[in-house]
Design a protein around this motif. Structure first.
Motif, PDB file in Angstrom:
ATOM      1  N   ASP A   1       0.868  -1.183   0.000  1.00 26.48           N
ATOM      2  CA  ASP A   1       0.000   0.000   0.000  1.00 26.48           C
ATOM      3  C   ASP A   1       0.903   1.231   0.000  1.00 26.48           C
ATOM      4  O   ASP A   1       1.846   1.325   0.797  1.00 26.48           O
ATOM      5  CB  ASP A   1      -0.889  -0.033   1.263  1.00 26.48           C
ATOM      6  N   ILE A   2       0.639   2.143  -0.931  1.00 30.51           N
ATOM      7  CA  ILE A   2       1.463   3.353  -1.017  1.00 30.51           C
ATOM      8  C   ILE A   2       1.193   4.247   0.198  1.00 30.51           C
ATOM      9  O   ILE A   2       0.038   4.419   0.596  1.00 30.51           O
ATOM     10  CB  ILE A   2       1.188   4.112  -2.337  1.00 30.51           C
ATOM     11  N   ASP A   3       2.256   4.773   0.769  1.00 29.12           N
ATOM     12  CA  ASP A   3       2.129   5.596   1.977  1.00 29.12           C
ATOM     13  C   ASP A   3       1.658   7.000   1.627  1.00 29.12           C
ATOM     14  O   ASP A   3       2.154   7.608   0.659  1.00 29.12           O
ATOM     15  CB  ASP A   3       3.494   5.678   2.702  1.00 29.12           C
ATOM     16  N   HIS A   4       0.745   7.500   2.427  1.00 25.19           N
ATOM     17  CA  HIS A   4       0.245   8.889   2.277  1.00 25.19           C
ATOM     18  C   HIS A   4      -0.076   9.227   0.831  1.00 25.19           C
ATOM     19  O   HIS A   4       0.274  10.308   0.351  1.00 25.19           O
ATOM     20  CB  HIS A   4       1.270   9.884   2.833  1.00 25.19           C
ATOM     21  N   PHE A   5      -0.730   8.321   0.157  1.00 27.25           N
ATOM     22  CA  PHE A   5      -1.024   8.553  -1.263  1.00 27.25           C
ATOM     23  C   PHE A   5      -2.025   9.695  -1.429  1.00 27.25           C
ATOM     24  O   PHE A   5      -2.009  10.416  -2.430  1.00 27.25           O
ATOM     25  CB  PHE A   5      -1.564   7.269  -1.902  1.00 27.25           C
ATOM     26  N   LYS A   6      -2.889   9.842  -0.455  1.00 23.63           N
ATOM     27  CA  LYS A   6      -3.865  10.923  -0.502  1.00 23.63           C
ATOM     28  C   LYS A   6      -3.156  12.274  -0.640  1.00 23.63           C
ATOM     29  O   LYS A   6      -3.638  13.169  -1.333  1.00 23.63           O
ATOM     30  CB  LYS A   6      -4.722  10.882   0.774  1.00 23.63           C
TER      31      LYS A   6
ATOM     32  N   ASN B   1      -2.413  13.072  -4.320  1.00 21.69           N
ATOM     33  CA  ASN B   1      -3.608  13.604  -4.994  1.00 21.69           C
ATOM     34  C   ASN B   1      -3.900  15.035  -4.541  1.00 21.69           C
ATOM     35  O   ASN B   1      -4.161  15.911  -5.367  1.00 21.69           O
ATOM     36  CB  ASN B   1      -4.829  12.737  -4.678  1.00 21.69           C
TER      37      ASN B   1
ATOM     38  N   HIS C   1      -5.208  14.612  -9.104  1.00 20.53           N
ATOM     39  CA  HIS C   1      -5.561  13.212  -9.316  1.00 20.53           C
ATOM     40  C   HIS C   1      -4.782  12.609 -10.491  1.00 20.53           C
ATOM     41  O   HIS C   1      -4.391  11.445 -10.470  1.00 20.53           O
ATOM     42  CB  HIS C   1      -7.072  13.122  -9.553  1.00 20.53           C
TER      43      HIS C   1
ATOM     44  N   GLY D   1      -1.529  11.627  -9.385  1.00 18.28           N
ATOM     45  CA  GLY D   1      -1.701  10.395  -8.618  1.00 18.28           C
ATOM     46  C   GLY D   1      -1.757   9.184  -9.533  1.00 18.28           C
ATOM     47  O   GLY D   1      -1.110   8.167  -9.281  1.00 18.28           O
ATOM     48  N   ASP D   2      -2.512   9.329 -10.635  1.00 15.23           N
ATOM     49  CA  ASP D   2      -2.594   8.234 -11.610  1.00 15.23           C
ATOM     50  C   ASP D   2      -1.225   7.921 -12.220  1.00 15.23           C
ATOM     51  O   ASP D   2      -0.875   6.762 -12.438  1.00 15.23           O
ATOM     52  CB  ASP D   2      -3.575   8.595 -12.737  1.00 15.23           C
TER      53      ASP D   2
ATOM     54  N   LEU E   1       0.673   5.840  -9.882  1.00 15.58           N
ATOM     55  CA  LEU E   1       0.190   4.452  -9.875  1.00 15.58           C
ATOM     56  C   LEU E   1       0.730   3.676 -11.078  1.00 15.58           C
ATOM     57  O   LEU E   1       1.142   2.524 -10.958  1.00 15.58           O
ATOM     58  CB  LEU E   1      -1.342   4.419  -9.865  1.00 15.58           C
TER      59      LEU E   1
ATOM     60  N   ARG F   1      -3.028  -5.170  -9.441  1.00 11.36           N
ATOM     61  CA  ARG F   1      -3.557  -4.024  -8.691  1.00 11.36           C
ATOM     62  C   ARG F   1      -4.879  -4.442  -8.087  1.00 11.36           C
ATOM     63  O   ARG F   1      -5.801  -4.846  -8.804  1.00 11.36           O
ATOM     64  CB  ARG F   1      -3.749  -2.820  -9.604  1.00 11.36           C
TER      65      ARG F   1
ATOM     66  N   GLY G   1      -7.440   1.086  -5.969  1.00 12.94           N
ATOM     67  CA  GLY G   1      -6.837   2.236  -5.292  1.00 12.94           C
ATOM     68  C   GLY G   1      -5.333   2.217  -5.388  1.00 12.94           C
ATOM     69  O   GLY G   1      -4.782   2.035  -6.478  1.00 12.94           O
ATOM     70  N   GLU G   2      -4.654   2.370  -4.257  1.00  9.83           N
ATOM     71  CA  GLU G   2      -3.171   2.350  -4.250  1.00  9.83           C
ATOM     72  C   GLU G   2      -2.680   1.091  -3.552  1.00  9.83           C
ATOM     73  O   GLU G   2      -1.685   1.110  -2.863  1.00  9.83           O
ATOM     74  CB  GLU G   2      -2.583   3.622  -3.612  1.00  9.83           C
TER      75      GLU G   2
ATOM     76  N   LYS H   1       2.315   0.223   8.732  1.00  9.72           N
ATOM     77  CA  LYS H   1       1.809   1.607   8.813  1.00  9.72           C
ATOM     78  C   LYS H   1       1.954   2.117  10.253  1.00  9.72           C
ATOM     79  O   LYS H   1       2.436   3.229  10.483  1.00  9.72           O
ATOM     80  CB  LYS H   1       0.332   1.663   8.408  1.00  9.72           C
TER      81      LYS H   1
ATOM     82  N   ARG I   1       5.504   3.331   8.614  1.00 14.14           N
ATOM     83  CA  ARG I   1       5.464   3.205   7.140  1.00 14.14           C
ATOM     84  C   ARG I   1       6.868   2.953   6.551  1.00 14.14           C
ATOM     85  O   ARG I   1       7.841   2.889   7.261  1.00 14.14           O
ATOM     86  CB  ARG I   1       4.807   4.424   6.500  1.00 14.14           C
TER      87      ARG I   1
HETATM   88  P1  GH3 Z   1      -1.705   5.471   4.225  1.00 14.98           P
HETATM   89  O1  GH3 Z   1      -0.259   5.775   4.323  1.00 14.98           O
HETATM   90  O2  GH3 Z   1      -2.331   5.228   5.532  1.00 14.98           O
HETATM   91  O3  GH3 Z   1      -1.961   4.363   3.286  1.00 14.98           O
HETATM   92  O4  GH3 Z   1      -2.388   6.798   3.668  1.00 14.98           O
HETATM   93  P2  GH3 Z   1      -3.069   7.004   2.272  1.00 14.98           P
HETATM   94  O5  GH3 Z   1      -3.272   8.440   2.066  1.00 14.98           O
HETATM   95  O6  GH3 Z   1      -2.289   6.294   1.193  1.00 14.98           O
HETATM   96  O7  GH3 Z   1      -4.392   6.179   2.433  1.00 14.98           O
HETATM   97  P3  GH3 Z   1      -5.909   6.488   2.135  1.00 14.98           P
HETATM   98  O8  GH3 Z   1      -6.541   5.130   2.074  1.00 14.98           O
HETATM   99  O9  GH3 Z   1      -6.440   7.444   3.137  1.00 14.98           O
HETATM  100  O10 GH3 Z   1      -5.964   7.186   0.729  1.00 14.98           O
HETATM  101  C1  GH3 Z   1      -5.838   6.481  -0.439  1.00 14.98           C
HETATM  102  C2  GH3 Z   1      -6.129   7.460  -1.543  1.00 14.98           C
HETATM  103  O11 GH3 Z   1      -5.998   6.874  -2.833  1.00 14.98           O
HETATM  104  C3  GH3 Z   1      -7.508   8.033  -1.494  1.00 14.98           C
HETATM  105  C4  GH3 Z   1      -8.056   7.891  -2.889  1.00 14.98           C
HETATM  106  O12 GH3 Z   1      -8.627   9.074  -3.358  1.00 14.98           O
HETATM  107  C5  GH3 Z   1      -6.828   7.587  -3.704  1.00 14.98           C
HETATM  108  N1  GH3 Z   1      -7.091   6.778  -4.864  1.00 14.98           N
HETATM  109  C6  GH3 Z   1      -7.736   5.578  -4.939  1.00 14.98           C
HETATM  110  N2  GH3 Z   1      -7.779   5.147  -6.205  1.00 14.98           N
HETATM  111  C7  GH3 Z   1      -7.144   6.067  -6.972  1.00 14.98           C
HETATM  112  C8  GH3 Z   1      -6.866   6.184  -8.366  1.00 14.98           C
HETATM  113  O13 GH3 Z   1      -7.211   5.325  -9.196  1.00 14.98           O
HETATM  114  N3  GH3 Z   1      -6.192   7.287  -8.797  1.00 14.98           N
HETATM  115  C9  GH3 Z   1      -5.799   8.263  -7.909  1.00 14.98           C
HETATM  116  N4  GH3 Z   1      -5.131   9.302  -8.407  1.00 14.98           N
HETATM  117  N5  GH3 Z   1      -6.068   8.178  -6.599  1.00 14.98           N
HETATM  118  C10 GH3 Z   1      -6.716   7.110  -6.131  1.00 14.98           C
END
Ligand code: GH3
Ligand code: MG
Ligand code: MG
Ligand code: MG
Length: 323
Positions: free
Chosen positions: A199-204, A207, A212, A215-216, A219, A238, A241-242, A314, A318
């Motif tokens: 799982d990618i760390d702090h992926f939010k 974005n 976004h 973010g893509d 990924l 995959r 999400g991430e 985590k 992380r």
């Molecule tokens: P943590 O280190 O705890 O994993 O924090 P995090 O921010 O990675 O975790 P969280 O689950 O809060 O957020 C994941 C984010 O990934 C939120 C969501 O909007 C984003 N996301 C999910 N699918 C996609 C996608 O296909 N493309 C993009 N750009 N973002 C995505």
């Protein structure tokens, strides 16, 4: 209709405004030991198609395996076994669906019936009428074009059903099926299987900070690094999400942990270029590892153990591997 046009474009098939396939011209093979008759047929076809002639059955059989759209076979000649050639073409896996027109002598009912029984698509009676030839050939070539199109579309749909659209990696559905088979084999005393859940760390924050699309890009780049960091027999997927999984057949816990550590280091040590190279982002991942090497395990339990490793990673700060 839009969907049909889109599918055609994706497959490189030309269509008219109504989404119908354009052009009836095809590669037509004429197999006939009577070379004057063969030449006459080819001359008629050349207005619309690309004809080629073979005058013996062996050469005709070989040519049937090349990319052609229609085969026209003379079954009327006594010395030349056109019926046998048709039977061979119909029974070979690669030419089973090739359209065949049989040229028959209308007085020779047994051969005409035999040709139909062998599954020829249509009949031309001697002497071959040019307009009838043109019409029957056109129909067969068009049908071939359309079935080719449907077949490609089906292949494409089947591939899409097991592929993640954003990254091109396998999707969860495909992974689940494969993992089930590997776990069963390990349970029966076969080779072990390991999984990495990541799982990618702090992926939010990616974005939120860069958009976004960036973010893509992360990924997609992550997927490339994952795929290039594992063996061809491993399955990088995959989950959504991430979150990603790598299924590694023939890999025990110790090797899996080593591979996970290598992936973690590679990802964290080289920044990800996004937004046309304008931004360089450092991305870290948390990885949980689990292995299955005996009976009594299930894919779900295996993934759950690896998932618990992710949560632990985590919680511990992380950018680490928990095995
Ligand atoms: P943590 O280190 O705890 O994993 O924090 P995090 O921010 O990675 O975790 P969280 O689950 O809060 O957020 C994941 C984010 O990934 C939120 C969501 O909007 C984003 N996301 C999910 N699918 C996609 C996608 O296909 N493309 C993009 N750009 N973002 C995505
Ligand atoms: Mg997540
Ligand atoms: Mg999360
Ligand atoms: Mg995350």
């Amino acid at each position: 209709l839009r969907e049909r046009e889109d599918a055609s474009r994706r497959l490189g098939v030309a269509t008219d405004g109504a989404g119908r396939l354009r052009g009836s011209g095809g590669r037509v093979l004429v197999v006939d030991d009577n070379d004057r008759q063969a030449a006459r047929i080819a001359e008629e076809l050349i207005r619309e198609h690309r004809p080629a002639i073979e005058t013996d059955a062996a050469a005709g059989l070989a040519a049937s395996k090349t990319p052609i759209d229609l085969m026209i076979v003379n079954v009327a000649a006594a010395e030349f076994d056109g019926l046998r050639l048709i039977a061979q073409v119909r029974s070979a896996e690669t030419t089973r669906h090739l359209p065949i027109l049989a040229v028959v002598d209308p007085a020779d009912r047994p051969r005409l019936v035999k040709a139909l029984e062998l599954g020829v698509n249509d009949i031309l009676t001697k002497p071959v009428d040019p307009e009838e030839l043109a019409a029957r050939a056109r129909t067969q070539v068009r049908r071939k074009r359309y079935t080719d199109f449907l077949r490609e579309k089906l292949d494409y749909s089947l591939e899409m059903a097991v592929t993640d659209a954003l990254t091109g990696l396998h999707n969860r559905r495909y992974m689940a099926g494969q993992l089930q088979a590997f776990v069963s084999r390990a349970g029966l005393g076969g080779e072990p299987v390991s999984v990495l859940v990541m799982d990618i760390d702090h992926f939010k924050a990616v974005n939120d900070g860069f958009g976004h699309d960036a973010g893509d890009e992360v990924l997609r780049e992550f997927a490339v690094r994952l795929a290039t960091n594992v063996r061809a027999v491993d399955l990088p997927c995959r989950l959504g999400g991430e979150e990603f999984v790598v299924v590694m057949p023939g890999t025990d816990m110790e090797d899996a942990r080593r591979i996970a550590e290598r992936i973690r280091r590679d990802v964290g040590s080289t920044p990800f270029r996004v937004m046309g190279g304008r931004e360089h982002l450092t991305v870290t991942i948390s990885i949980g590892v689990a292995a299955c090497s005996g009976p009594g395990d299930t894919p779900e339990a295996l993934l759950k153990r690896a998932d618990e490793g992710v949560y632990e990673a985590k919680a511990a700060g992380r950018d680490r591997v928990i095995a």
